[in-house]
Motif scaffolding. Structure first.
Motif, PDB file in Angstrom:
ATOM      1  N   LEU A  61       0.617  -1.198   0.233  1.00 13.26           N
ATOM      2  CA  LEU A  61       0.348  -0.097   0.343  1.00 13.26           C
ATOM      3  C   LEU A  61       0.889   1.117   0.064  1.00 13.26           C
ATOM      4  CD1 LEU A  61      -2.165  -1.011   2.574  1.00 13.26           C
ATOM      5  CD2 LEU A  61      -2.815  -1.504   0.227  1.00 13.26           C
ATOM      6  N   GLY A  62       0.274   2.344  -0.543  1.00 18.18           N
ATOM      7  CA  GLY A  62       1.146   3.748  -0.920  1.00 18.18           C
ATOM      8  C   GLY A  62       3.102   3.312  -1.394  1.00 18.18           C
ATOM      9  N   SER A  63       2.508   2.574  -2.466  1.00 17.38           N
ATOM     10  CA  SER A  63       4.698   2.130  -3.030  1.00 17.38           C
ATOM     11  C   SER A  63       4.374   2.640  -4.132  1.00 17.38           C
ATOM     12  CB  SER A  63       4.318   0.315  -3.035  1.00 17.38           C
ATOM     13  OG  SER A  63       3.506   0.234  -3.619  1.00 17.38           O
ATOM     14  N   ALA A  68      11.301  -0.009  -8.018  1.00 15.82           N
ATOM     15  CA  ALA A  68      10.581  -1.826  -8.799  1.00 15.82           C
ATOM     16  C   ALA A  68       9.276  -2.318  -9.083  1.00 15.82           C
ATOM     17  CB  ALA A  68      10.543  -2.679  -7.596  1.00 15.82           C
ATOM     18  N   PHE A  69       8.881  -0.818  -8.208  1.00 15.94           N
ATOM     19  CA  PHE A  69       6.523  -1.214  -8.283  1.00 15.94           C
ATOM     20  C   PHE A  69       6.010  -0.522  -9.250  1.00 15.94           C
ATOM     21  CE2 PHE A  69       2.599   0.216  -7.094  1.00 15.94           C
ATOM     22  CZ  PHE A  69       1.955  -0.847  -7.417  1.00 15.94           C
ATOM     23  N   LEU A  70       6.898   0.591  -9.255  1.00 14.58           N
ATOM     24  CA  LEU A  70       6.524   1.510 -11.066  1.00 14.58           C
ATOM     25  C   LEU A  70       6.877   0.250 -12.335  1.00 14.58           C
ATOM     26  CD1 LEU A  70       7.813   4.658  -9.584  1.00 14.58           C
ATOM     27  CD2 LEU A  70       5.541   3.825  -9.555  1.00 14.58           C
TER      28      LEU A  70
END
Length: 127
Positions: A61-63, A68-70
């Protein structure tokens, strides 16, 4: 930088979706419902679950600022899987009045994708 990460991940995911779709359509040339997109979405859900399990060990949440998440979560798997094509193909089955294939496609797509995400996440979280 964030736009670049999402763009590169998205381009990569879209290319792999296209190649996998072609391979599945070549192998299964006349399926009763859009089998290629079913395979793509289920494998994409599994892959995203594996990524979350390995990289985060949780559902992040909120990453939205994490590289890496993007790249992987939003870019790659966002472009690899496709709800818009699923919707289009479902409407095409409605137009053909192909009710049984429609039901199978929708059921397998939604339930299969969620189950594969959970399987990938739970399996990798425990490693």
């Amino acid at each position: 930088m964030n736009f670049l990460l999402v763009s590169l991940g998205g381009a990569t995911g879209a290319i792999f979706r296209y190649l996998l779709g072609l391979a599945v359509m070549k192998r299964f040339s006349s399926p009763p419902f859009p089998f290629a997109m079913l395979v793509v979405n289920i494998l994409g859900s599994l892959g995203l679950g594996v990524f979350y399990g390995v990289y985060y060990g949780a559902i992040p949440l909120g990453s939205y600022g994490e590289p890496a998440f993007l790249f992987v979560g939003i870019g790659y798997f966002g472009a690899f899987t496709t709800f818009s094509t699923f919707s289009t193909e479902s409407v095409q089955l409605v137009q053909k009045k192909a009710w049984k294939p429609l039901f199978c496609y929708i059921s397998l797509s939604i339930i299969g994708s969620v189950m594969m995400f959970v399987l990938g996440f739970a399996t990798m979280k425990e490693l």
